[in-house]
Design a protein around this motif. Structure first.
Motif: not given
Lengths: 273, 296
Positions: A201, A204-205, A207, A247-248, A251-252, A255, A259, A262, B114-116, B118-119
């Motif tokens: 995660l 992936w996220n 930046f 994008t989201v 990962v969602l 998760f 869960q 995590y 847990v979301t990105t 940027v998005a």
């Protein structure tokens, strides 16, 4: 009567809070199915009048978001697999192997947590430029191949392995590598899953570092590709929402599936730090 | 002897990665901050000169730096207490024996974490659009005036703070829930017997016993919030009128737009020093308040 009121208040607040937490995500999903321009009418519609996959089609066929998706998958998977191996080995060594300087080295690592990662980014860029790794997958992957947090997490967990178990295996003449693979790793299974999902995660996220080191579109990961699209297509709300969903969503889903692991890692990692 | 070697072999991959890609660059950043490394040096390293503390001195005279530091401190000072209050509130609600469907609510409240970034920051940009955004439509429906969320320098940072609270509160909520569950239930029972109201239970049992957790969460959240970058980069691009340029945004711009790596490194170290000082101060103040609490 008063308990009834309290129950209504508490559950009502939880419901309202969850609605606020989920609304932006639901809105994103809904708008991603609208025809281009439809979300801009007044008052803003909450549901598509006539659902379409047009935005997803544009993203994959014309803009090539599939490439970003593949890059993100490849980079995150590589980081997860390799850093997992490195962090597991180091965490186990700190917990169960005796060597000179163990406490000092471990303290030094923890001390490093005080320094924000961004301090390293400018020279890191120069270093990777010297190595010819700017704008390459390796440039994103290499610096993420070990983390103090990961080493720490494994060490905390591995300390619970009974020493007698390892000594018995050594008596039987098992080598250290075999002990690690056949005895230690199976015992560490829960923390392996936890660390794997957290690492994936995070990768992936991520930046800021990919934004710095990836200078050409070919190697963009989803967040970088999306940020650059957002500047180009600022007015194409529906298209951008479809990009955000792509994008989201991975990962969602990951998760939601894992869960328990995590959240456990989150607690292990922060309560004792 | 052999055991020693085995241990170091196990450590080697991780230590090499951390050494080469973290420790070395951090030392490099310190060295770089004492030079005038710029675009010319990037082309030919022979152009680098040692300038001592010049970059730091110049920084103190740059209004942009103070502005960026001011925006970042604003974000931290308003954002951290707000985030923590929402996290604690959510944790208290979830922890109440009266709460139903706890697993569902916990997952829903945690999902934004847990979301990105940027998005969801892009989603935020459209939700808070002045003309077509859902938020202003909601305000209009309530009979309130629309707000120029991202176009007004006074509102842009609050909008980013709202975003950060929404995105992050679930994380600390989980930690607070664990802290709350560690408080013995007998304490509350005894308090109820004595007729203490829920508010007094919160003030005299929950908060004092939660203090170590609160302190740890505060320190972690403060250092996280000082590293503000992706949110303004995506939502406002630093604008309007530079009102959301954070310290890291300035470092990024200075380093990777203008290629002044020397002065950008000084910015990075200045941020590190500020973060270090704030953390040390928080630890000290909390220790003192703990001690006073014992005597009272």
């Amino acid at each position: 009567m008063s308990t009834k009121l309290a129950r209504w208040t508490i559950n009502g607040l939880l419901l309202a809070g969850s609605a606020v937490a989920l609304f932006p995500l639901a809105w994103m999903l809904s708008v991603s199915f609208m025809h281009p321009g439809d979300s801009g009418s007044l008052p803003p519609p909450l549901l598509p009048a006539d659902a379409t996959l047009a935005n997803y089609r544009t993203l994959f066929l014309r803009i090539g978001i599939g490439g970003y998706l593949a890059n993100s998958l490849a980079v995150s998977t590589a980081i997860t697999a390799l850093s997992l191996a490195f962090n597991l080995m180091a965490g186990y060594a700190f917990a169960k192997l005796r060597f000179r300087g163990r406490t000092a080295v471990f303290r030094a690592l923890l001390g490093g947590l005080v320094i924000p990662a961004q301090v390293a980014m400018l020279p890191l860029f120069l270093l990777l430029k010297t190595l010819g790794l700017v704008n390459s997958y390796a440039g994103v992957v290499l610096p993420a191949l070990a983390s103090v947090f990961g080493v720490f997490l494994v060490r905390e967990y591995a300390r619970g392995i009974p020493r007698e178990l390892l000594e018995a295996a050594r008596m039987d003449g098992a080598g250290e590598a075999r002990i690690f693979v056949q005895i230690v790793l199976p015992l560490l299974r829960p923390i392996v899953v936890t660390l794997a999902i957290i690492t994936f995660l995070t990768a992936w996220n991520d930046f800021m570092w990919p934004l710095i080191v990836l200078t050409g579109q070919d190697h963009y990961t989803l967040p970088i590709g999306l940020a650059s699209l957002a500047r180009e297509h600022a007015r194409d709300t529906e298209l951008m929402m479809a990009g955000a969903v792509i994008t989201v969503l991975p990962v969602l889903v990951l998760f939601l599936a894992l869960q328990r692991y995590y959240l456990q890692g989150l607690l292990l990692g922060s309560v004792k730090r | 002897m052999n055991r020693q070697r085995v241990a170091w072999l196990f450590l080697a991959p991780a230590l090499i990665v951390l050494g080469v890609f973290f420790l070395l660059p951090v030392l490099g950043a310190l060295a770089l901050s004492f030079t005038d490394y710029d675009l010319y040096a990037l082309a030919d390293p022979r152009n680098v000169r040692f300038v001592g503390l010049h970059n730091y001195g110049a920084l103190l005279h740059r209004p942009e730096f103070w502005a960026a530091l001011g925006h970042t401190v604003y974000f931290v000072v308003v954002g951290v207490p707000l985030s923590m209050a929402v996290s604690l509130g959510a944790a208290l609600l979830l922890n109440s024996p009266l709460a139903r469907a706890r697993a569902f609510f916990r997952t829903a409240l945690f999902a934004p974490v847990v979301t990105t970034v940027v998005a969801v920051a892009i989603v935020w940009r459209y939700l808070f659009n002045t003309k077509y955004g859902v938020i202003n439509a909601l305000l209009a429906w309530l009979g309130l005036h629309p707000v120029d969320w991202l176009g007004d320098p006074h509102w842009a940072m609050p909008t980013i703070i709202l975003f950060a609270v929404w995105k992050n509160f679930g994380y600390n909520m989980i930690i607070f829930m664990a802290g709350l569950q560690a408080i013995p239930a007998e304490l509350y029972e005894a308090a109820r017997m004595d007729g203490a109201s829920p508010w007094r239970q919160l003030r005299h049992i929950t908060l004092p016993l939660l203090q170590p957790t609160l302190l740890m969460v505060a320190i972690l959240t403060v250092s996280g919030y000082f590293q503000l970058f992706a949110e303004p980069y995506v939502i406002t691009e630093g604008g309007p009128l530079q009102s959301t340029v954070s310290v890291l945004y300035l470092m990024y711009d200075e380093g990777f737009t203008w290629w002044n790596l020397g002065s950008a490194s000084a910015v990075a170290f200045a941020l590190f020093l500020v973060m270090f000082a704030v953390t040390a101060l928080m630890l000290r103040l909390s220790r003192r308040s703990l001690r006073e609490g014992e005597w009272a």
